[in-house]
Design a protein around this motif. Structure first.
Motif, mmCIF file in Angstrom:
data_model
loop_
_atom_site.group_PDB
_atom_site.id
_atom_site.type_symbol
_atom_site.label_atom_id
_atom_site.label_comp_id
_atom_site.label_asym_id
_atom_site.label_seq_id
_atom_site.Cartn_x
_atom_site.Cartn_y
_atom_site.Cartn_z
ATOM 1 N N UNK A 222 0.822 -1.210 0.000
ATOM 2 C CA UNK A 222 0.000 0.000 0.000
ATOM 3 C C UNK A 222 0.859 1.264 0.000
ATOM 4 N N UNK A 223 1.984 1.191 0.704
ATOM 5 C CA UNK A 223 2.732 2.413 0.974
ATOM 6 C C UNK A 223 4.084 2.515 0.297
ATOM 7 N N UNK A 224 4.570 1.416 -0.229
ATOM 8 C CA UNK A 224 5.909 1.440 -0.782
ATOM 9 C C UNK A 224 5.975 2.340 -2.012
ATOM 10 N N UNK A 225 7.035 3.091 -2.122
ATOM 11 C CA UNK A 225 7.240 3.931 -3.302
ATOM 12 C C UNK A 225 6.075 4.864 -3.528
ATOM 13 N N UNK A 226 5.471 4.768 -4.698
ATOM 14 C CA UNK A 226 4.335 5.625 -5.021
ATOM 15 C C UNK A 226 3.022 5.031 -4.508
ATOM 16 N N UNK A 227 3.119 3.999 -3.716
ATOM 17 C CA UNK A 227 1.915 3.387 -3.182
ATOM 18 C C UNK A 227 1.379 2.313 -4.113
ATOM 19 N N UNK A 228 0.203 1.844 -3.776
ATOM 20 C CA UNK A 228 -0.414 0.752 -4.533
ATOM 21 C C UNK A 228 -0.545 1.111 -6.015
ATOM 22 N N UNK A 229 -0.120 0.225 -6.851
ATOM 23 C CA UNK A 229 -0.154 0.464 -8.290
ATOM 24 C C UNK A 229 -1.359 -0.212 -8.953
ATOM 25 N N UNK A 230 -1.782 0.330 -10.047
ATOM 26 C CA UNK A 230 -2.799 -0.343 -10.854
ATOM 27 C C UNK A 230 -2.199 -1.645 -11.388
ATOM 28 N N UNK A 231 -3.058 -2.599 -11.655
ATOM 29 C CA UNK A 231 -2.530 -3.908 -12.028
ATOM 30 C C UNK A 231 -3.208 -4.420 -13.294
ATOM 31 N N UNK A 232 -2.375 -4.946 -14.177
ATOM 32 C CA UNK A 232 -2.906 -5.527 -15.407
ATOM 33 C C UNK A 232 -3.687 -6.772 -15.079
ATOM 34 N N UNK A 233 -4.900 -6.879 -15.620
ATOM 35 C CA UNK A 233 -5.724 -8.054 -15.311
ATOM 36 C C UNK A 233 -6.058 -8.867 -16.552
ATOM 37 N N UNK A 234 -5.335 -8.615 -17.652
ATOM 38 C CA UNK A 234 -5.539 -9.451 -18.841
ATOM 39 C C UNK A 234 -4.191 -9.905 -19.385
ATOM 40 N N UNK A 235 -4.233 -10.943 -20.204
ATOM 41 C CA UNK A 235 -3.015 -11.502 -20.796
ATOM 42 C C UNK A 235 -3.306 -11.968 -22.219
ATOM 43 N N UNK A 236 -2.245 -12.034 -23.001
ATOM 44 C CA UNK A 236 -2.355 -12.581 -24.359
ATOM 45 C C UNK A 236 -2.077 -14.072 -24.330
ATOM 46 N N UNK A 237 -3.083 -14.839 -23.940
ATOM 47 C CA UNK A 237 -2.930 -16.289 -23.895
ATOM 48 C C UNK A 237 -4.151 -16.922 -24.536
ATOM 49 N N UNK A 238 -4.039 -18.217 -24.846
ATOM 50 C CA UNK A 238 -5.179 -18.923 -25.436
ATOM 51 C C UNK A 238 -6.076 -19.499 -24.353
ATOM 52 N N UNK A 239 -5.426 -19.994 -23.307
ATOM 53 C CA UNK A 239 -6.125 -20.737 -22.258
ATOM 54 C C UNK A 239 -6.459 -19.796 -21.106
ATOM 55 N N UNK A 240 -7.750 -19.644 -20.827
ATOM 56 C CA UNK A 240 -8.135 -18.749 -19.750
ATOM 57 C C UNK A 240 -9.569 -18.316 -19.946
ATOM 58 N N UNK A 241 -9.965 -17.328 -19.188
ATOM 59 C CA UNK A 241 -11.329 -16.834 -19.281
ATOM 60 C C UNK A 241 -11.359 -15.661 -20.258
ATOM 61 N N UNK A 242 -12.093 -15.804 -21.357
ATOM 62 C CA UNK A 242 -12.125 -14.744 -22.364
ATOM 63 C C UNK A 242 -12.556 -13.411 -21.754
ATOM 64 N N UNK A 243 -11.892 -12.360 -22.192
ATOM 65 C CA UNK A 243 -12.222 -11.044 -21.653
ATOM 66 C C UNK A 243 -13.583 -10.602 -22.167
ATOM 67 N N UNK A 244 -14.483 -10.387 -21.228
ATOM 68 C CA UNK A 244 -15.808 -9.892 -21.573
ATOM 69 C C UNK A 244 -16.231 -8.901 -20.509
ATOM 70 N N UNK A 245 -17.145 -8.026 -20.926
ATOM 71 C CA UNK A 245 -17.698 -7.050 -19.996
ATOM 72 C C UNK A 245 -19.058 -7.582 -19.579
ATOM 73 N N UNK A 246 -19.079 -8.377 -18.498
ATOM 74 C CA UNK A 246 -20.313 -9.078 -18.181
ATOM 75 C C UNK A 246 -20.610 -10.061 -19.298
ATOM 76 N N UNK A 247 -21.819 -9.978 -19.867
ATOM 77 C CA UNK A 247 -22.198 -10.890 -20.947
ATOM 78 C C UNK A 247 -21.790 -10.343 -22.316
ATOM 79 N N UNK A 248 -21.331 -9.091 -22.331
ATOM 80 C CA UNK A 248 -21.037 -8.460 -23.620
ATOM 81 C C UNK A 248 -19.583 -8.608 -24.023
ATOM 82 N N UNK A 249 -19.356 -8.557 -25.325
ATOM 83 C CA UNK A 249 -17.988 -8.562 -25.823
ATOM 84 C C UNK A 249 -17.291 -7.276 -25.404
ATOM 85 N N UNK A 250 -15.976 -7.342 -25.399
ATOM 86 C CA UNK A 250 -15.193 -6.161 -24.999
ATOM 87 C C UNK A 250 -14.377 -5.731 -26.219
#
Length: 571
Positions: A222-250
């Motif tokens: 929480x406090x180190x450096x500039x504090x808590x950083x935003x975090x990437x929550x997607x990846x370029x992979x085949x296997x995983x949960x497809x990125x969607x906005x709820x039921x809609x495509x993103x």
RNA sequence: GGGCCUGUAGCUCAAUUGGUUAGAGCAGAGCGCUCAUAACGCUUUGGUUGGGGGUUCGAGUCCCUCCGGGCCUACCA
């Protein structure tokens, strides 16, 4: 009766876990779940396999299998081993479940609705030969700082300098060795954790009873450096949960999946739905554990994990939950563990160093491992497994102190009174003193269990076992029997009843042995000994029992030496 | 580099958060018991609390410093 939701950190799918993994989350979680059930609380104990991410894809490729098949197979393997260790999950789910797909996409949609997702275009290394983007640590090359030729893209292991993959001289893929790498532009979603920093910080500050290990790691992030950083929550992979906005495509996120650390904790929730779905139960069943607007407001939620998992459970996952703006249950207590080392070094999955779950069970019954691991749980600092210590502890505690107690009592009774609880005689001052002592011991044991002080609980339990031997020694029914058989009968009656009490108290640690003790005593009575005097009369005069097989066979020096050498090399 | 944790008996760990003489288990020694898995019980040896300095009436505990071990450092999960 309280309601307690318990989750264990979910083990990664790529292979069989070692004893260090086991003692860091699943095993203590199981101890706690079993104890709470024994105290008649309502418990939901969940775990799952964590199946997404680059290592899963690579492991599948190495096994020459489609990743979905590989994960399905490894899930089966891990399920068998969990069963083998008697981990009493109400549901052992999969982060790749349809339930988790929907829920993860749902959370992403809510977070986007609430303005907590940003789209960031960034440059990443792409390997043409491997046909995939490579995470920093999957790129190797020569360190610009020290010249070490096997430095990783995130850090040089030789000089510990932090690196960027583009810093490396002659970078190559750690997977294929190919140098055909290029920097490609790719777009990813970021969870704007910065904007939740205040809320998270306040929340952590309110948790004054959490282990230092847990809160100090959270505060650091929480406090180190500039504090808590935003975090990437997607990846370029085949296997995983497809990125969607709820039921809609993103739009713009086609072909991308969520980052494993985004969907893995959400599986804690989805797993509850897997649990109720499997029984054809309505959603209300699992929602009363997770939705504070649907009955979960009186649930106490406890998480178990190794220290490496703490940032994700104290910050990322709470950020997801808080950011959703929906009334999901937040964790109430996080029990974190240090590491278990193996004979002077670390357990290592990649190097095959140490004892793995399948190997452990092929050598000895689960109870041996459960007892040693839990009574040596790395709560305050890293702990160490050595074969000598394992042999000595298990032989002394289980075979000599507990097992031999059961043996001496049942065999003595059989030879003097036959295989039934003897009648006659009364208890006196000695028995009063023992009952008082046992009651105090049980109170201390309960307190340690409530506080999830695992080692301490094991110590208290052992002390309760010892009290039985001390009583026998001073009561000495084998001498008393010669002059006063009725008095000896009363002593033996107590001792036989003590076996049932020991079974009930010990079951959270050593469920199989506890089961054997109960079946030898020919009883289904597993009532907790809240009133010790009453508990010690549960088996009445005339109640038949059998002399059990040796509960715990001792580990011989030869066996120990064999295992010591057998496990010294690589798996 | 930075942050956090840690160092207590031969081994594994405690010590009510600054309060009498630092305690347990194992291992070692002695004695007892003979029901029991050569098991059990009792007694006992063993410590300059990593080193040094400081604060305090009082330090394992707080501060400084040195030495050792570990973890994290955000794209492994």
């Amino acid at each position: 009766m309280a309601r307690i939701l318990i989750t264990s950190a979910i083990p990664y799918i790529n292979g069989i876990k070692h004893l260090g993994n086991l003692v860091g989350s699943q095993l203590p979680a199981d101890l706690y779940a079993r104890y709470m059930r024994a105290r008649d609380h309502e418990v939901l104990f969940l775990c799952a396999t964590d199946e997404h991410g680059t290592p899963a894809e690579l492991a599948a490729a190495k096994a020459g299998m489609p990743v979905a098949d590989y994960c399905a197979e490894m899930h089966e393997v891990q399920t068998r081993l969990s069963d083998g260790f008697r981990l009493s999950f109400d549901k052992f789910g999969r982060s790749s479940s349809p339930q988790n797909h929907l829920l993860t996409q749902h959370f992403a949609g809510k977070l986007a609705e609430n303005g907590l997702i940003s789209e960031v275009s960034e440059k990443q290394m792409y390997s043409n030969a491997d046909g995939r983007f490579l995470p920093d640590r999957y790129i190797e090359g020569t360190c610009p700082n020290c010249g070490y030729d096997r430095a990783r893209g995130d850090q040089c292991e030789n000089c510990t300098k932090q690196l960027d993959p583009t810093d490396l001289i002659e970078p190559r893929s750690a997977i294929s060795g190919s140098t055909d790498l290029e920097v490609r532009e790719t777009k990813h979603l970021y969870l704007k954790q910065r904007s939740l920093r205040g809320q998270l910080s306040e929340w952590i500050d309110s948790k004054t009873d959490w282990p230092v290990l847990t809160t100090s790691i959270a505060r650091k992030w929480l406090n180190d450096g500039d504090g808590l950083q935003d975090r990437g929550i997607t990846r370029d992979l085949d296997w995983g949960i497809p990125v969607k906005k709820g039921a809609e495509d993103w739009p713009g996120m086609e072909g991308k999946v969520f980052y494993v650390w985004f969907d893995a904790p959400i599986e804690y929730i989805a797993c509850a739905k897997e649990w109720s779905d499997a029984r054809g139960a309505p959603d209300a069943e699992w929602e009363r554990w997770w939705r504070t607007d649907k009955g979960a407001d009186d649930v106490r939620y406890v998480q178990f994990m190794g220290k490496d998992n703490v940032p994700f459970h104290t910050l990322s996952f709470p950020a997801t939950i808080i950011g959703s703006g929906e009334p999901w249950k937040l964790v109430d207590y996080i029990k974190s563990f240090n590491y278990l080392n193996y004979d002077g070094g670390q357990f290592s999955t990649s190097q095959g160093r140490g004892v793995f779950m399948d190997q452990a069970l092929s050598i000895l019954p689960a109870d041996y491992w459960r007892w040693w691991l839990l009574s040596h749980a790395p709560e305050n600092s890293d702990a160490e497994f050595t074969w000598e210590n394992f042999q000595a502890s298990v032989n002394k505690d289980l075979a000599d102190v507990l097992g031999n107690f059961v043996s001496r009592v049942t065999k003595f009774c059989r030879s003097k009174f036959g295989e039934e609880v003897p009648s006659g005689g009364d208890w006196g001052a000695e028995e009063d003193a023992l009952i008082a002592r046992l009651s105090e011991g049980v109170a201390r044991y309960e307190a340690a269990m409530e506080a999830i002080e695992v080692r301490k609980a094991a110590g208290e339990l052992r002390a309760i076992w010892v009290a039985g031997n001390e009583y026998l020694q001073s009561a000495a029914p084998w001498s008393v029997f010669k002059d006063d058989p009725d008095r000896a009968a009363a002593q033996v009656r107590l001792a036989l009843n003590l076996i049932r009490v020991y079974a009930v108290l010990s079951a959270p640690f050593i469920p199989d042995a506890a089961g054997s003790m109960l079946s030898a005593m020919n009883t289904l009575d597993t009532d907790w000994p809240s009133d010790m005097r009453a508990a010690l009369t549960a088996l009445p005069p005339g109640h038949a029992f059998t002399v059990p097989e040796v509960l715990f066979k001792k580990i011989a020096d030869e066996e120990r030496e064999d295992w010591q050498t057998g496990f010294a090399g690589q798996r």
